[in-house]
Design an enzyme around this catalytic site. Structure first.
Site, PDB file in Angstrom:
ATOM      1  N   GLY A 177       0.817  -1.207   0.000  1.00 31.51           N
ATOM      2  CA  GLY A 177       0.000   0.000   0.000  1.00 31.51           C
ATOM      3  C   GLY A 177       0.846   1.250   0.000  1.00 31.51           C
ATOM      4  N   HIS A 178       1.898   1.267   0.816  1.00 31.76           N
ATOM      5  CA  HIS A 178       2.816   2.409   0.819  1.00 31.76           C
ATOM      6  C   HIS A 178       3.537   2.529  -0.519  1.00 31.76           C
ATOM      7  CE1 HIS A 178       2.640   1.385   5.237  1.00 31.76           C
ATOM      8  NE2 HIS A 178       2.408   2.682   5.288  1.00 31.76           N
TER       9      HIS A 178
END
Length: 280
Positions: A36-37
């Site tokens: 996600g990052h």
């Protein structure tokens, strides 16, 4: 990729990029990085933008009984992951750098921070707003990138930037999910095998509820069903609410964009998620 801990060095590096005509993007994180990052980093770097990712576990956004002490910290692994995805600089300040002796300022954003997690975690968004304002002032980016999984946080930051006339574009990136639909989160590592299997009930319940509301079913009845499904899966529910997607006030006006937001605990792990509601 550079790792920088000194504020003056950070500013000198960014000034050098700007002198060369580069644009700068900031991806604020608390570390324990995952796909996600990396979606934020990849979105931020498109078009040749220089990317600064920050890692700072911000003590001011944790309550007295929350997981500050056990929050996962793995800077070396995080740095390798950032380098692999094209990040230019890791800004990794200490607590003393962020909050030096005598630090006395807290930023509070009313309205969008009042309900939902603002009610469940008093003071949390004051800590978020304060640290994000500091990071924006330190890096002075053209854009800053945040995941929509923390939808209320994104709304708070957008309000902060608008109210303080900060010259930065706040960009949201859609929630990244595992194959079974669970939103990616650094806290997912707290879940044991059985809890992880049951946790998928959270996105499933929200998806079912969003589709039902989109078809015109009664929101009150749909939300009651979502609560029941989450309890049956073993969650302790903080909230499941239908809100205006822009103001985060309870949904009332017809024709406004809507969002379903939820927070619930599976064992000792608190998970949040949200989905848009689209009319059929």
């Amino acid at each position: 990729m550079l790792t920088v801990r000194d504020l003056e060095e950070l500013r000198a590096r960014v000034a050098g990029w700007r002198a060369a005509g580069d644009r700068v993007a900031l991806v604020p994180t608390m570390g324990a990085l995952h796909a996600g990052h990396m979606a934020l980093v990849e979105a931020a770097r498109r078009g040749g933008t220089r990317v600064v990712a920050s890692i700072f576990v911000n003590p001011r956004q944790f309550g007295p009984n929350e997981d500050l002490a056990r929050y996962p910290r793995r800077e070396m692994a995080d740095a390798r992951l950032l380098a692999e995805h094209g990040c230019d600089l890791l800004w990794a300040p200490t607590v003393e750098t962020m909050y030096p002796a005598g630090f006395a300022t807290t930023i509070s954003v009313a309205g969008v921070s009042d309900g939902l997690d603002g009610a469940a975690r008093p003071g949390h968004f004051d800590g978020v707003a304060t640290v994000v304002a500091k990071l924006l002032g330190q890096v002075r980016p053209d854009s800053a990138w945040f995941g929509e999984k923390d939808f209320q946080q994104l709304a708070v930051i957008r309000r902060l930037v608008a109210d303080l006339d900060l010259d930065v574009a706040i960009m949201g990136v859609p929630t990244q999910r595992d194959d079974d639909g669970l939103a990616l989160s650094s806290r997912n590592i707290y879940l044991d095998e059985g809890e992880r299997a049951r946790a998928v009930a959270l996105p499933r319940a929200l998806g079912i509820a969003a589709r039902a509301i989109g078809r015109g079913e009664s929101p009150a009845a749909v939300l009651a069903d979502a609560y029941a499904a989450l309890h049956a899966a073993g969650f302790v529910v903080d909230y499941v609410e239908l809100v205006d997607a822009e103001t985060l006030a309870p949904a009332t006006a017809a024709g406004r964009p809507l969002r379903l937001l939820a927070a619930a605990r599976m064992g000792a792990t608190r998970l949040i998620d949200n989905v848009p509601v689209e009319s059929a």
